[in-house]
Motif scaffolding. Structure first.
Motif, PDB file in Angstrom:
ATOM      1  N   LEU A 119       0.861  -1.183   0.000  1.00 23.57           N
ATOM      2  CA  LEU A 119       0.000   0.000   0.000  1.00 23.57           C
ATOM      3  C   LEU A 119       0.893   1.227   0.000  1.00 23.57           C
ATOM      4  O   LEU A 119       1.905   1.262   0.714  1.00 23.57           O
ATOM      5  N   TYR A 120       0.539   2.274  -0.776  1.00 22.32           N
ATOM      6  CA  TYR A 120       1.432   3.417  -0.873  1.00 22.32           C
ATOM      7  C   TYR A 120       0.669   4.717  -1.130  1.00 22.32           C
ATOM      8  O   TYR A 120      -0.471   4.717  -1.589  1.00 22.32           O
ATOM      9  N   ILE A 121       1.347   5.808  -0.833  1.00 27.64           N
ATOM     10  CA  ILE A 121       0.904   7.145  -1.206  1.00 27.64           C
ATOM     11  C   ILE A 121       2.003   7.762  -2.064  1.00 27.64           C
ATOM     12  O   ILE A 121       3.166   7.323  -2.026  1.00 27.64           O
ATOM     13  N   LYS A 122       1.645   8.779  -2.862  1.00 26.87           N
ATOM     14  CA  LYS A 122       2.614   9.361  -3.780  1.00 26.87           C
ATOM     15  C   LYS A 122       2.360  10.846  -3.958  1.00 26.87           C
ATOM     16  O   LYS A 122       1.271  11.352  -3.654  1.00 26.87           O
ATOM     17  N   GLY A 123       3.342  11.549  -4.482  1.00 22.90           N
ATOM     18  CA  GLY A 123       3.177  12.966  -4.772  1.00 22.90           C
ATOM     19  C   GLY A 123       4.343  13.472  -5.591  1.00 22.90           C
ATOM     20  O   GLY A 123       5.448  12.914  -5.540  1.00 22.90           O
ATOM     21  N   GLY A 124       4.085  14.528  -6.379  1.00 24.18           N
ATOM     22  CA  GLY A 124       5.168  15.071  -7.168  1.00 24.18           C
ATOM     23  C   GLY A 124       4.715  16.142  -8.136  1.00 24.18           C
ATOM     24  O   GLY A 124       3.620  16.705  -8.017  1.00 24.18           O
ATOM     25  N   TYR A 125       5.567  16.412  -9.096  1.00 21.59           N
ATOM     26  CA  TYR A 125       5.385  17.478 -10.086  1.00 21.59           C
ATOM     27  C   TYR A 125       4.837  16.895 -11.376  1.00 21.59           C
ATOM     28  O   TYR A 125       5.281  15.835 -11.840  1.00 21.59           O
ATOM     29  N   THR A 126       3.892  17.588 -11.988  1.00 21.11           N
ATOM     30  CA  THR A 126       3.353  17.172 -13.273  1.00 21.11           C
ATOM     31  C   THR A 126       3.305  18.361 -14.226  1.00 21.11           C
ATOM     32  O   THR A 126       3.002  19.484 -13.826  1.00 21.11           O
ATOM     33  N   ASN A 127       3.637  18.096 -15.483  1.00 22.41           N
ATOM     34  CA  ASN A 127       3.586  19.113 -16.520  1.00 22.41           C
ATOM     35  C   ASN A 127       2.748  18.564 -17.666  1.00 22.41           C
ATOM     36  O   ASN A 127       3.116  17.557 -18.279  1.00 22.41           O
ATOM     37  N   ALA A 128       1.625  19.196 -17.923  1.00 21.33           N
ATOM     38  CA  ALA A 128       0.701  18.708 -18.944  1.00 21.33           C
ATOM     39  C   ALA A 128       0.627  19.677 -20.111  1.00 21.33           C
ATOM     40  O   ALA A 128       0.725  20.896 -19.935  1.00 21.33           O
ATOM     41  N   ARG A 129       0.467  19.125 -21.289  1.00 22.76           N
ATOM     42  CA  ARG A 129       0.265  19.940 -22.489  1.00 22.76           C
ATOM     43  C   ARG A 129      -1.216  19.935 -22.849  1.00 22.76           C
ATOM     44  O   ARG A 129      -1.856  18.883 -22.867  1.00 22.76           O
ATOM     45  N   PHE A 130      -1.742  21.115 -23.119  1.00 24.22           N
ATOM     46  CA  PHE A 130      -3.138  21.262 -23.508  1.00 24.22           C
ATOM     47  C   PHE A 130      -3.215  21.990 -24.839  1.00 24.22           C
ATOM     48  O   PHE A 130      -2.460  22.934 -25.091  1.00 24.22           O
ATOM     49  N   GLY A 131      -4.121  21.550 -25.684  1.00 30.82           N
ATOM     50  CA  GLY A 131      -4.417  22.265 -26.904  1.00 30.82           C
ATOM     51  C   GLY A 131      -5.654  23.120 -26.701  1.00 30.82           C
ATOM     52  O   GLY A 131      -6.649  22.650 -26.132  1.00 30.82           O
ATOM     53  N   GLN A 132      -5.598  24.394 -27.123  1.00 29.98           N
ATOM     54  CA  GLN A 132      -6.727  25.300 -26.905  1.00 29.98           C
ATOM     55  C   GLN A 132      -7.288  25.834 -28.227  1.00 29.98           C
ATOM     56  O   GLN A 132      -6.550  26.051 -29.185  1.00 29.98           O
ATOM     57  N   ARG A 133      -8.576  26.040 -28.225  1.00 35.02           N
ATOM     58  CA  ARG A 133      -9.238  26.774 -29.316  1.00 35.02           C
ATOM     59  C   ARG A 133     -10.119  27.825 -28.642  1.00 35.02           C
ATOM     60  O   ARG A 133     -11.067  27.493 -27.932  1.00 35.02           O
ATOM     61  N   TYR A 134      -9.787  29.087 -28.854  1.00 33.95           N
ATOM     62  CA  TYR A 134     -10.472  30.181 -28.179  1.00 33.95           C
ATOM     63  C   TYR A 134     -11.388  30.925 -29.144  1.00 33.95           C
ATOM     64  O   TYR A 134     -10.993  31.261 -30.263  1.00 33.95           O
ATOM     65  N   ASP A 135     -12.626  31.185 -28.699  1.00 33.95           N
ATOM     66  CA  ASP A 135     -13.626  31.935 -29.457  1.00 33.95           C
ATOM     67  C   ASP A 135     -14.015  33.154 -28.620  1.00 33.95           C
ATOM     68  O   ASP A 135     -14.533  33.010 -27.506  1.00 33.95           O
ATOM     69  N   ASP A 136     -13.731  34.359 -29.152  1.00 34.17           N
ATOM     70  CA  ASP A 136     -14.015  35.562 -28.357  1.00 34.17           C
ATOM     71  C   ASP A 136     -15.491  35.947 -28.345  1.00 34.17           C
ATOM     72  O   ASP A 136     -15.881  36.941 -27.724  1.00 34.17           O
ATOM     73  N   GLY A 137     -16.331  35.182 -29.033  1.00 30.53           N
ATOM     74  CA  GLY A 137     -17.767  35.425 -29.018  1.00 30.53           C
ATOM     75  C   GLY A 137     -18.261  36.358 -30.094  1.00 30.53           C
ATOM     76  O   GLY A 137     -19.474  36.522 -30.261  1.00 30.53           O
ATOM     77  N   VAL A 138     -17.349  36.966 -30.865  1.00 27.07           N
ATOM     78  CA  VAL A 138     -17.754  37.883 -31.939  1.00 27.07           C
ATOM     79  C   VAL A 138     -17.121  37.474 -33.267  1.00 27.07           C
ATOM     80  O   VAL A 138     -16.886  38.312 -34.148  1.00 27.07           O
ATOM     81  N   GLY A 139     -16.800  36.183 -33.396  1.00 30.71           N
ATOM     82  CA  GLY A 139     -16.313  35.667 -34.662  1.00 30.71           C
ATOM     83  C   GLY A 139     -14.825  35.559 -34.826  1.00 30.71           C
ATOM     84  O   GLY A 139     -14.353  35.217 -35.914  1.00 30.71           O
ATOM     85  N   ASN A 140     -14.057  35.841 -33.780  1.00 34.51           N
ATOM     86  CA  ASN A 140     -12.599  35.721 -33.863  1.00 34.51           C
ATOM     87  C   ASN A 140     -12.134  34.475 -33.106  1.00 34.51           C
ATOM     88  O   ASN A 140     -12.556  34.235 -31.972  1.00 34.51           O
ATOM     89  N   PHE A 141     -11.261  33.705 -33.760  1.00 37.50           N
ATOM     90  CA  PHE A 141     -10.796  32.454 -33.177  1.00 37.50           C
ATOM     91  C   PHE A 141      -9.277  32.453 -33.099  1.00 37.50           C
ATOM     92  O   PHE A 141      -8.594  33.052 -33.923  1.00 37.50           O
TER      93      PHE A 141
END
Length: 206
Positions: A119-141
């Motif tokens: 049985l164990y516990i763990k902890g540490g550092y994580t670095n994740a990559r995310f892809g984004q698509r942003y819509d400003d609400g007035v037609g600009n992406f």
């Protein structure tokens, strides 16, 4: 008599490493493959949550002293998950965030509750990559990729499983991760994404 004494010494020399291995079955380097459930959510509640599948490979090194196990570990995973959030910068805008590769480095502390069960516990550092698509609400992406730093906490159980050889094992684990400060729409925004995962692993210890 000398022959018998010599034979006894040789038998003792060969038996000692095997005995040490039995007494410390969670010592040494290991590798594993991992897969399971992945939930990504924005803690502000705008986008709710989304479920996906996480998969990857990992490895590490453990040292056992008595029943206590101390280890270092690393992991590389990817995910099918994505989440959408509304009203991020201004009213009416939205962003869609897709989870990508995740790098983790950390440590774990465990206790052997049985000769073959940890049985164990763990902890540490994580670095994740995310892809984004942003819509400003007035037609600009706009869109792109950004990395996010975070931390991970978790707990699990490891069971030796000799079907995969003398060092084979299986694991079940829950972990929580948190990522912040994604670059969305050319702005550095504290999006504060939480991540919950329940995974299983199959591996071998050398």
């Amino acid at each position: 008599m000398r022959t018998i004494f010599t034979a006894a010494l040789l038998a003792s020399a060969f038996a000692t490493p095997a005995l040490a291995q039995e007494r410390a079955p969670f010592t040494g380097p290991h590798i594993e493959v991992t897969g399971g459930w992945d939930r990504l959510t924005g803690s502000d509640g705008n986008g709710g949550h989304k479920d996906g599948f996480v998969y990857g490979v990992g490895g590490g090194y453990d040292a056992q002293v008595g029943g206590v196990i101390l280890g270092l570990e690393g992991e590389v995973t990817d995910s099918t998950n994505k989440v959408r959030a509304n009203n991020v910068l201004v009213a009416g805008d939205s962003t869609r965030v897709s989870a990508g590769r995740d790098l983790y480095v950390g440590a774990r502390l465990g206790y052997a509750v049985a000769p073959a069960t940890l049985l164990y516990i763990k902890g540490g550092y994580t670095n994740a990559r995310f892809g984004q698509r942003y819509d400003d609400g007035v037609g600009n992406f706009s869109g792109g990729h950004a990395n996010a730093d975070g931390y991970r906490l978790g707990a699990g159980i490891e069971q030796k499983f000799r079907v995969f050889g003398p060092g084979g094992f299986v694991k079940a684990e829950y972990r929580y991760s948190n990522y912040q400060n994604l670059n969305i729409g050319n702005a550095n925004i504290d999006t504060d994404f939480d991540r919950h995962q329940v995974v299983g692993s199959v591996g071998i210890r050398f």
